[in-house]
Design an enzyme around this catalytic site. Structure first.
Site, short mmCIF file in Angstrom:
data_model
loop_
_atom_site.label_atom_id
_atom_site.label_comp_id
_atom_site.label_asym_id
_atom_site.label_seq_id
_atom_site.Cartn_x
_atom_site.Cartn_y
_atom_site.Cartn_z
CB CYS A 73 -0.89 0.02 1.24
SG CYS A 73 -1.83 -1.48 1.53
CB CYS A 76 0.38 3.37 -4.58
SG CYS A 76 0.64 2.23 -5.94
CG HIS A 77 -2.12 4.73 -1.05
ND1 HIS A 77 -3.06 5.52 -1.67
CD2 HIS A 77 -2.47 3.45 -1.31
CE1 HIS A 77 -3.94 4.74 -2.28
NE2 HIS A 77 -3.61 3.48 -2.09
CB CYS A 111 -6.45 -0.89 -3.68
SG CYS A 111 -5.67 0.69 -4.02
CB CYS A 174 -32.99 1.47 10.59
SG CYS A 174 -32.52 0.16 9.46
CB CYS A 177 -34.70 1.55 17.14
SG CYS A 177 -35.57 0.09 17.73
CG HIS A 178 -31.13 3.26 15.47
ND1 HIS A 178 -30.42 3.06 16.64
CD2 HIS A 178 -31.25 2.05 14.88
CE1 HIS A 178 -30.12 1.76 16.73
NE2 HIS A 178 -30.62 1.13 15.69
NE ARG A 215 -24.22 -2.65 17.06
CZ ARG A 215 -25.45 -3.15 17.12
NH1 ARG A 215 -25.88 -4.01 16.23
NH2 ARG A 215 -26.27 -2.76 18.08
CB CYS A 219 -29.28 -3.82 13.73
SG CYS A 219 -29.49 -2.61 15.05
#
Lengths: 258, 106
Positions: A73, A76-77, A111, A174, A177-178, A215, A219
């Site tokens: 990585c 290039c970076h 990549c 979703c 609740c959120h 995650r 849910c």
């Protein structure tokens, strides 16, 4: 009545299209803000935050030569401290070749395929988590800054539609609740606003580091809905919507969450 | 080799109470879980931790299956003299990790 309903639908669409959060900007709280002082202290101290193990592994991977091209990585970076600053805060972002949003995990695999000519890393594999944690660490304190152009907005609207769609045996969205019930309790646990500023997070319940998609699958299983596949278009759109919803909030990866 | 993160102040005044923090990478598999194939996953935990200050033991802990993965232990000691603090974790399947940290006491 029909006119009223059409008006309500129009309003809802307008909100979704604008990518505007149901939660007023001044009322937004990250998961970090909702944690207890002990968990916050754990996250803040790099010698107590278990997510740092993945960051250190990712740092080692960053300069490891990979694939047929035998490129790392770093080749290039350059150094990740400068080159990767703010990158996680801008993802998911539209990939020009695919004309679709890709999250940071997918970006790494693009990549790997194109530049390193290496096999893709599996979702939730130790190596992919390590690289995403290392890259996300470089954005700590940076504001979430999703590009809000027309192309991105159409995918944000897709994500918003998923967010607001009731699904699963419990028939929950979703947003139920959120957006509507954040700050209240679900069983014994607090309902957060679900701003993904700290991903990948070390979740104490998992006793390990996990991605945002893990995650989200968690849910969905809780809603007794069939979870989308890792790397699916639905998840890319949903992640994009969530990040746009958290636009401007400070990144705090790798987070520690209960 | 498991990664460990140690936080010991590099410098301290003589007689000062210093806080030492240790975090080590370990799955702490309890031995009570059943895997996908229906078989028990064998126990794999760190069972002992010892900290010595210039060769003298100052802190010891016995860990059990109930301790979460990546155990975080923090304790205090009195900065008596300059030297080396060593940390040693031992456990199942011949697990052993040793780390050291230097401290200058003025």
């Amino acid at each position: 009545m029909r006119a009223l309903r059409a008006l309500a639908a129009g309003l809802a669409l307008g909100l979704a299209a604008a990518g505007a959060a149901e939660i007023a900007p001044g009322e937004r709280r990250s998961g970090y803000d909702d944690m207890g002082p002990q968990t916050r202290a754990m996250q803040d101290d790099d010698s107590a935050n278990p997510g740092m193990f993945w960051v250190l592994d990712g740092q080692a991977l960053w300069s490891r030569k990979e694939g047929a091209a035998q490129k790392s990585c770093a080749d290039c970076h350059g150094g990740a401290e400068a080159g990767m600053k703010g990158v996680s805060a801008r993802h998911p972002a539209i990939d020009a070749a695919r004309a679709k949003p890709v999250d940071i995990e997918e970006r790494i695999n693009i990549c790997r395929a194109g530049r390193q000519q290496a096999a893709p890393l599996a979702r939730e594999s130790k190596e992919l988590l390590a690289l995403t944690a290392y890259i996300a660490r470089q954005s700590r304190g940076q504001p979430v800054s999703i590009a809000l152009d027309a192309q991105t907005r159409s995918f944000i609207a897709q994500g918003a539609a998923i967010w607001n769609r009731r699904q699963g045996q419990l028939n929950l969205s979703c947003a139920n609740c959120h957006d509507d019930n954040w700050g209240r309790k679900l069983a014994g646990a607090g309902v957060p606003q679900a701003h993904p500023t700290g991903y990948p997070v070390y979740r104490l319940e998992w006793q390990t580091l996990g991605s945002l998609q893990r995650r989200l699958r968690n849910c969905m299983t809780g809603m007794r809905a069939e979870a989308y596949e890792y790397g699916s278009e639905e998840f890319a759109a949903l992640e994009l919507y969530l990040m746009a919803r958290a636009q401007g909030m400070a990144m705090d990866a790798p987070g520690v969450r209960p | 080799m498991a990664r460990a993160l140690i936080n010991v102040p590099a410098k301290a005044a003589r007689g000062e109470i210093i806080e030492i923090k240790t975090l080590i990478q370990h799955p702490m598999e309890t031995g009570f879980r059943v895997g996908y194939n229906g078989a028990m996953i064998p126990r794999d935990i760190i069972s002992n931790f010892v900290c010595a200050y210039n060769g003298v033991e100052i802190f010891r802990a016995e860990l059990s299956s109930a301790i979460a993965s990546n155990p975080f232990l923090t304790f205090t000691t009195v900065a008596a003299e300059s030297g080396e603090i060593t940390f040693k974790w031992t456990g199942d399947n011949g697990f052993e990790a040793i780390e050291t940290a230097g401290i200058t006491v003025a």
